[in-house]
Design a protein around this motif. Structure first.
Motif, PDB file in Angstrom:
ATOM      1  N   ARG A 103       0.739  -1.516  -0.090  1.00 19.86           N
ATOM      2  CA  ARG A 103      -0.177  -0.154   0.110  1.00 19.86           C
ATOM      3  C   ARG A 103       0.694   1.326   0.092  1.00 19.86           C
ATOM      4  O   ARG A 103       0.649   2.344  -0.655  1.00 19.86           O
ATOM      5  N   GLU A 104       2.005   1.337   0.622  1.00 19.58           N
ATOM      6  CA  GLU A 104       2.652   2.538   0.936  1.00 19.58           C
ATOM      7  C   GLU A 104       3.527   2.805  -0.434  1.00 19.58           C
ATOM      8  O   GLU A 104       3.584   4.023  -0.695  1.00 19.58           O
ATOM      9  N   GLU A 105       3.652   1.799  -1.073  1.00 19.67           N
ATOM     10  CA  GLU A 105       4.446   2.006  -2.489  1.00 19.67           C
ATOM     11  C   GLU A 105       3.530   2.355  -3.433  1.00 19.67           C
ATOM     12  O   GLU A 105       3.711   3.302  -4.359  1.00 19.67           O
ATOM     13  N   THR A 106       2.212   1.933  -3.381  1.00 15.71           N
ATOM     14  CA  THR A 106       1.312   2.490  -4.487  1.00 15.71           C
ATOM     15  C   THR A 106       0.894   3.925  -3.966  1.00 15.71           C
ATOM     16  O   THR A 106       0.816   4.900  -5.011  1.00 15.71           O
ATOM     17  N   GLU A 107       0.630   4.097  -2.814  1.00 14.26           N
ATOM     18  CA  GLU A 107       0.375   5.432  -2.584  1.00 14.26           C
ATOM     19  C   GLU A 107       1.450   6.712  -2.645  1.00 14.26           C
ATOM     20  O   GLU A 107       1.181   7.617  -3.399  1.00 14.26           O
ATOM     21  N   LEU A 108       2.757   6.186  -2.788  1.00 10.27           N
ATOM     22  CA  LEU A 108       3.754   7.007  -3.232  1.00 10.27           C
ATOM     23  C   LEU A 108       3.857   7.302  -4.794  1.00 10.27           C
ATOM     24  O   LEU A 108       3.724   8.496  -5.202  1.00 10.27           O
ATOM     25  N   LEU A 109       3.668   6.238  -5.368  1.00  8.96           N
ATOM     26  CA  LEU A 109       3.347   6.237  -6.912  1.00  8.96           C
ATOM     27  C   LEU A 109       2.486   7.206  -7.452  1.00  8.96           C
ATOM     28  O   LEU A 109       2.355   7.858  -8.574  1.00  8.96           O
ATOM     29  N   LEU A 110       1.334   6.976  -6.780  1.00 13.33           N
ATOM     30  CA  LEU A 110       0.239   7.936  -7.181  1.00 13.33           C
ATOM     31  C   LEU A 110      -0.098   9.279  -6.648  1.00 13.33           C
ATOM     32  O   LEU A 110      -0.914   9.805  -7.306  1.00 13.33           O
ATOM     33  N   ALA A 111       0.611   9.496  -5.627  1.00  7.15           N
ATOM     34  CA  ALA A 111       0.496  10.816  -5.168  1.00  7.15           C
ATOM     35  C   ALA A 111       0.641  11.998  -6.083  1.00  7.15           C
ATOM     36  O   ALA A 111      -0.159  12.850  -5.814  1.00  7.15           O
ATOM     37  N   PRO A 112       1.414  12.013  -6.871  1.00  4.31           N
ATOM     38  CA  PRO A 112       1.469  13.174  -7.700  1.00  4.31           C
ATOM     39  C   PRO A 112       0.233  13.169  -8.570  1.00  4.31           C
ATOM     40  O   PRO A 112      -0.151  14.569  -8.961  1.00  4.31           O
ATOM     41  N   PHE A 113      -0.652  12.336  -8.837  1.00  5.80           N
ATOM     42  CA  PHE A 113      -1.830  12.597  -9.606  1.00  5.80           C
ATOM     43  C   PHE A 113      -2.870  13.334  -8.994  1.00  5.80           C
ATOM     44  O   PHE A 113      -3.909  13.795  -9.363  1.00  5.80           O
ATOM     45  N   GLY A 114      -2.690  13.281  -7.482  1.00  4.11           N
ATOM     46  CA  GLY A 114      -3.586  13.997  -6.716  1.00  4.11           C
ATOM     47  C   GLY A 114      -3.273  15.472  -6.359  1.00  4.11           C
ATOM     48  O   GLY A 114      -3.883  16.260  -5.638  1.00  4.11           O
ATOM     49  N   ALA A 115      -2.041  15.884  -7.004  1.00  3.24           N
ATOM     50  CA  ALA A 115      -1.512  17.343  -6.666  1.00  3.24           C
ATOM     51  C   ALA A 115      -2.550  18.402  -7.569  1.00  3.24           C
ATOM     52  O   ALA A 115      -3.410  17.959  -8.360  1.00  3.24           O
ATOM     53  N   ASP A 116      -2.388  19.578  -6.905  1.00  3.51           N
ATOM     54  CA  ASP A 116      -3.469  20.482  -7.309  1.00  3.51           C
ATOM     55  C   ASP A 116      -2.997  21.117  -8.894  1.00  3.51           C
ATOM     56  O   ASP A 116      -3.902  21.591  -9.398  1.00  3.51           O
ATOM     57  N   HIS A 117      -1.682  21.040  -9.109  1.00  2.72           N
ATOM     58  CA  HIS A 117      -1.217  21.563 -10.349  1.00  2.72           C
ATOM     59  C   HIS A 117      -0.793  20.253 -11.271  1.00  2.72           C
ATOM     60  O   HIS A 117      -0.024  19.376 -10.666  1.00  2.72           O
ATOM     61  N   PRO A 118      -1.362  19.949 -12.240  1.00  2.00           N
ATOM     62  CA  PRO A 118      -1.239  18.604 -13.100  1.00  2.00           C
ATOM     63  C   PRO A 118      -0.073  18.637 -13.841  1.00  2.00           C
ATOM     64  O   PRO A 118       0.509  17.753 -14.433  1.00  2.00           O
ATOM     65  N   ILE A 119       0.646  19.821 -13.929  1.00  2.00           N
ATOM     66  CA  ILE A 119       1.832  20.060 -15.155  1.00  2.00           C
ATOM     67  C   ILE A 119       3.282  20.050 -14.292  1.00  2.00           C
ATOM     68  O   ILE A 119       3.245  20.730 -13.009  1.00  2.00           O
ATOM     69  N   VAL A 120       4.043  19.048 -14.518  1.00  3.54           N
ATOM     70  CA  VAL A 120       5.326  19.179 -14.016  1.00  3.54           C
ATOM     71  C   VAL A 120       6.303  19.783 -14.897  1.00  3.54           C
ATOM     72  O   VAL A 120       6.565  19.166 -15.915  1.00  3.54           O
ATOM     73  N   ILE A 157       7.424   1.766 -13.976  1.00  3.60           N
ATOM     74  CA  ILE A 157       7.513   2.186 -12.511  1.00  3.60           C
ATOM     75  C   ILE A 157       8.632   3.289 -12.073  1.00  3.60           C
ATOM     76  O   ILE A 157       8.303   4.057 -11.503  1.00  3.60           O
ATOM     77  N   GLU A 158       9.660   3.121 -12.884  1.00  2.00           N
ATOM     78  CA  GLU A 158      10.849   4.067 -12.680  1.00  2.00           C
ATOM     79  C   GLU A 158      10.332   5.552 -13.071  1.00  2.00           C
ATOM     80  O   GLU A 158      10.500   6.664 -12.236  1.00  2.00           O
ATOM     81  N   LEU A 159       9.535   5.544 -14.183  1.00  3.16           N
ATOM     82  CA  LEU A 159       8.778   6.951 -14.543  1.00  3.16           C
ATOM     83  C   LEU A 159       8.011   7.624 -13.400  1.00  3.16           C
ATOM     84  O   LEU A 159       8.277   8.897 -13.043  1.00  3.16           O
ATOM     85  N   LEU A 160       7.224   6.612 -12.709  1.00  4.26           N
ATOM     86  CA  LEU A 160       6.283   7.002 -11.798  1.00  4.26           C
ATOM     87  C   LEU A 160       7.210   7.323 -10.580  1.00  4.26           C
ATOM     88  O   LEU A 160       7.015   8.351  -9.784  1.00  4.26           O
ATOM     89  N   LEU A 161       8.142   6.787 -10.221  1.00 10.09           N
ATOM     90  CA  LEU A 161       9.082   6.668  -8.874  1.00 10.09           C
ATOM     91  C   LEU A 161       9.676   8.146  -9.080  1.00 10.09           C
ATOM     92  O   LEU A 161       9.476   8.916  -8.050  1.00 10.09           O
ATOM     93  N   PHE A 162      10.361   8.523 -10.414  1.00  8.39           N
ATOM     94  CA  PHE A 162      11.070   9.545 -10.407  1.00  8.39           C
ATOM     95  C   PHE A 162       9.988  11.017 -10.235  1.00  8.39           C
ATOM     96  O   PHE A 162      10.402  11.900  -9.692  1.00  8.39           O
ATOM     97  N   THR A 163       8.828  10.680 -10.660  1.00  6.37           N
ATOM     98  CA  THR A 163       8.082  11.795 -10.786  1.00  6.37           C
ATOM     99  C   THR A 163       7.247  12.147  -9.393  1.00  6.37           C
ATOM    100  O   THR A 163       7.264  13.169  -9.011  1.00  6.37           O
ATOM    101  N   ALA A 164       7.305  11.096  -8.694  1.00  8.98           N
ATOM    102  CA  ALA A 164       6.925  11.072  -7.217  1.00  8.98           C
ATOM    103  C   ALA A 164       8.011  11.735  -6.462  1.00  8.98           C
ATOM    104  O   ALA A 164       7.523  12.732  -5.509  1.00  8.98           O
ATOM    105  N   ARG A 165       9.242  11.424  -6.631  1.00  9.69           N
ATOM    106  CA  ARG A 165      10.366  11.936  -5.661  1.00  9.69           C
ATOM    107  C   ARG A 165      10.434  13.379  -6.201  1.00  9.69           C
ATOM    108  O   ARG A 165      10.458  14.283  -5.222  1.00  9.69           O
ATOM    109  N   HIS A 166      10.355  13.766  -7.594  1.00  6.19           N
ATOM    110  CA  HIS A 166      10.449  14.986  -7.995  1.00  6.19           C
ATOM    111  C   HIS A 166       9.515  15.899  -7.548  1.00  6.19           C
ATOM    112  O   HIS A 166       9.709  17.168  -7.205  1.00  6.19           O
ATOM    113  N   THR A 167       7.983  15.638  -7.173  1.00  3.53           N
ATOM    114  CA  THR A 167       7.070  16.507  -7.071  1.00  3.53           C
ATOM    115  C   THR A 167       7.015  16.643  -5.533  1.00  3.53           C
ATOM    116  O   THR A 167       6.445  17.634  -4.954  1.00  3.53           O
ATOM    117  N   GLN A 168       7.674  15.637  -4.604  1.00  4.93           N
ATOM    118  CA  GLN A 168       7.964  16.058  -3.214  1.00  4.93           C
ATOM    119  C   GLN A 168       8.729  17.199  -2.981  1.00  4.93           C
ATOM    120  O   GLN A 168       8.620  17.819  -2.007  1.00  4.93           O
TER     121      GLN A 168
END
Length: 287
Positions: A103-120, A157-168
């Motif tokens: 669950r924690e891994e899924t939440e991390l990878l999906l967190a960026p999709f719930g951000a207020d601003h969808p453009i990175v 998965i690597e793309l999602l992980l990079f995006t999640a860390r970047h948005t954090q």
């Protein structure tokens, strides 16, 4: 940066599978013809060109090197600006894609999709990293060596992980200043989203927002890429799909709760947008 060694179009999977990938190098002007929303989470990367992106209730100007993150079941549409030609890669992650993760891994990878601003917005070094991951993924897809599906999943998965860390780490982007026309259309969209279960008529909204009917239709299409009635129908059918999946309401009750005044019109619009009749859709999703 372009991907010259690849074919002009690559596809992997389908909308009904856990991972669905599209790569396109498009020449000329191109806009989405159909209304668009899906259960999958969408990651969109623009290599070249510029796009107008309508997501939820807002419009964004997307440039080469931008990542776009679209949450599950959010209405969205892309259209051209003044420049032809664009190249993009799109990855769609269905809920089933994350089934093997904790669950924690899924939440991390999906967190960026719930951000207020969808453009990175990525700097040049970050763009190069994303494009290297995509190049590895797309080359495997193009050549299909033994085990290529494993590699594609790992890169996805690597793309999602990079995006999640970047948005954090990134700072909150400043809000984009909308033009008066964009603000007016955004207000109308928010009104539709709040009141789609009620009768919504062009005449009434034009009066309410102090705009002529013709001008409302024209600027609504320019800003969102949707026709006025098309957007209302899309919003209503999205809710109808939810009610057919998650409740035992009769199809007539679903039609009424979603704002359709005529049952036969509901059936026609539902099949046009979903590809199935309401009854067939319910039978399929409740298996």
């Amino acid at each position: 940066m372009t991907m010259p060694s690849l074919p002009g179009k690559l596809l992997y999977g389908s909308i009904s599978e856990p991972l669905w990938i599209e790569y396109d190098r498009r020449i000329g002007y191109h806009s989405m013809d159909n209304t668009h929303y899906h259960r999958a989470y969408e990651l969109f990367y623009l290599y070249n060109g510029e796009r107008n992106f309508f997501i939820g209730d807002s419009v964004y100007h997307v440039r080469a090197g931008d990542l776009v993150l679209i949450d599950s079941n959010v209405v969205h549409k892309t259209s051209e600006l003044d420049k032809p030609n664009h190249e993009r890669a799109v990855l769609h992650y269905d809920h089933a894609f994350f089934a093997g993760l904790i669950r924690e891994e899924t939440e991390l990878l999906l967190a960026p999709f719930g951000a207020d601003h969808p453009i990175v917005k990525l700097n040049l070094q970050e763009q190069m990293h994303v494009e290297s991951l995509l190049a590895s993924l797309l080359s495997e897809l193009s050549e299909s060596p033994p085990g290529y599906r494993l590699h594609i999943r790992n890169m996805a998965i690597e793309l999602l992980l990079f995006t999640a860390r970047h948005t954090q780490k990134r700072k909150q982007l400043p809000s984009v200043e909308l033009t008066p026309v964009q603000r007016k259309v955004t207000d109308i969209i928010r009104h539709i989203n709040q009141h789609f279960r009620e009768p919504l008529h062009l005449d009434d909204l034009a009066k309410q927002f102090y705009i002529s009917k013709g001008h409302l239709c024209r600027v609504f299409k320019e800003v969102t890429g949707f026709g006025f009635s098309q957007y209302i129908n899309t919003t209503r059918i999205k809710e109808a799909e939810h009610l057919l999946r998650e409740t035992d309401l009769s199809i007539t009750q679903v039609s009424e709760r979603c704002g359709f005044e005529n049952f036969s019109h509901f059936g026609k619009v539902f099949k046009e947008l979903s590809g199935l009749s309401p009854r067939a859709y319910r039978k399929l999703v409740q298996k």
